[in-house]
Design a protein around this motif. Structure first.
Motif, PDB file in Angstrom:
ATOM      1  N   ILE A   1      47.126  45.106  48.422  1.00 44.70           N
ATOM      2  CA  ILE A   1      46.158  45.087  47.373  1.00 44.70           C
ATOM      3  C   ILE A   1      46.690  44.319  46.156  1.00 44.70           C
ATOM      4  N   GLY A   2      45.916  43.477  45.555  1.00 50.91           N
ATOM      5  CA  GLY A   2      46.308  42.817  44.414  1.00 50.91           C
ATOM      6  C   GLY A   2      45.571  42.971  43.395  1.00 50.91           C
ATOM      7  N   ILE A   3      45.785  42.914  42.052  1.00 50.30           N
ATOM      8  CA  ILE A   3      44.958  43.070  40.987  1.00 50.30           C
ATOM      9  C   ILE A   3      45.373  42.125  39.876  1.00 50.30           C
ATOM     10  N   SER A   4      44.342  41.550  39.320  1.00 50.00           N
ATOM     11  CA  SER A   4      44.940  40.456  38.221  1.00 50.00           C
ATOM     12  C   SER A   4      43.447  40.711  37.123  1.00 50.00           C
ATOM     13  N   SER A   5      43.932  39.857  35.917  1.00 49.59           N
ATOM     14  CA  SER A   5      42.809  40.030  34.954  1.00 49.59           C
ATOM     15  C   SER A   5      43.157  38.528  34.466  1.00 49.59           C
ATOM     16  N   PHE A   6      42.021  38.006  33.744  1.00 47.64           N
ATOM     17  CA  PHE A   6      41.959  36.816  33.160  1.00 47.64           C
ATOM     18  C   PHE A   6      41.187  36.832  31.816  1.00 47.64           C
ATOM     19  N   SER A   7      41.799  36.836  30.521  1.00 51.21           N
ATOM     20  CA  SER A   7      40.961  37.034  29.420  1.00 51.21           C
ATOM     21  C   SER A   7      40.558  35.550  29.026  1.00 51.21           C
ATOM     22  N   LEU A   8      39.312  35.555  28.587  1.00 54.73           N
ATOM     23  CA  LEU A   8      38.595  34.560  27.972  1.00 54.73           C
ATOM     24  C   LEU A   8      38.320  34.829  26.351  1.00 54.73           C
ATOM     25  N   GLY A   9      39.293  35.734  25.855  1.00 52.24           N
ATOM     26  CA  GLY A   9      38.995  35.734  24.279  1.00 52.24           C
ATOM     27  C   GLY A   9      37.494  36.505  23.925  1.00 52.24           C
ATOM     28  N   ALA A  10      36.995  35.885  22.878  1.00 49.61           N
ATOM     29  CA  ALA A  10      35.602  36.514  22.875  1.00 49.61           C
ATOM     30  C   ALA A  10      34.567  36.639  23.739  1.00 49.61           C
ATOM     31  N   LEU A  11      34.917  35.753  24.843  1.00 42.82           N
ATOM     32  CA  LEU A  11      33.921  35.800  26.118  1.00 42.82           C
ATOM     33  C   LEU A  11      34.104  37.102  26.938  1.00 42.82           C
TER      34      LEU A  11
END
Length: 131
Positions: A1-11
């Motif tokens: 199982i892999g987990i990740s996040s990608f931030s788009l700032g204000a979005l």
């Protein structure tokens, strides 16, 4: 199982969790492409769908249905970028995409969320293999 996040700032942020049990091999773009072997024959494990890659993408921002669909398509591109071969007859690959809220999205926002979904899924596949 892999987990990740990608931030788009204000979005907002796009999260992905992925379970990888693919027929194909997780590879990076610099490795020799194993798909050529499928053209010359290979030995199949069996005739059923015993392999799969499952991914859940969560967008923590208000988005519309169109954006959810585009994010799911892009997430499958993340599969295809790292798993070779991908989406074979032996795989039961699926992506589920959900958002915390419903709301309208501009074309630019839809593109940003879709691209972030693809990147988050790619990263979660890598994380699943490393874990």
């Amino acid at each position: 199982i892999g987990i990740s996040s990608f931030s788009l700032g204000a979005l907002g942020t796009v999260h992905a969790i992925t379970a990888v049990n693919a027929f194909g091999r997780v590879t990076d773009s610099m490795e020799r492409d194993p798909r050529q072997q499928l053209l010359t024959g290979f030995s199949s494990p069996d005739e059923t769908r015993t392999s799969t890659t499952l991914s859940v993408v969560l967008i923590d921002a208000p988005v519309d249905r169109r954006t959810l669909v585009r994010a799911a398509v892009a997430a499958h591109d993340g599969f295809a970028r790292l798993i070779r071969p991908c989406h074979t007859i032996f795989d039961g690959d699926v992506v589920f995409v959900a958002a915390l809220q419903s709301g309208d999205c501009s074309n630019q926002s839809t593109l940003a969320y879709s691209t972030a979904a693809e990147l988050a899924v790619e990263k979660s596949i890598r994380d699943a293999i490393i874990s």
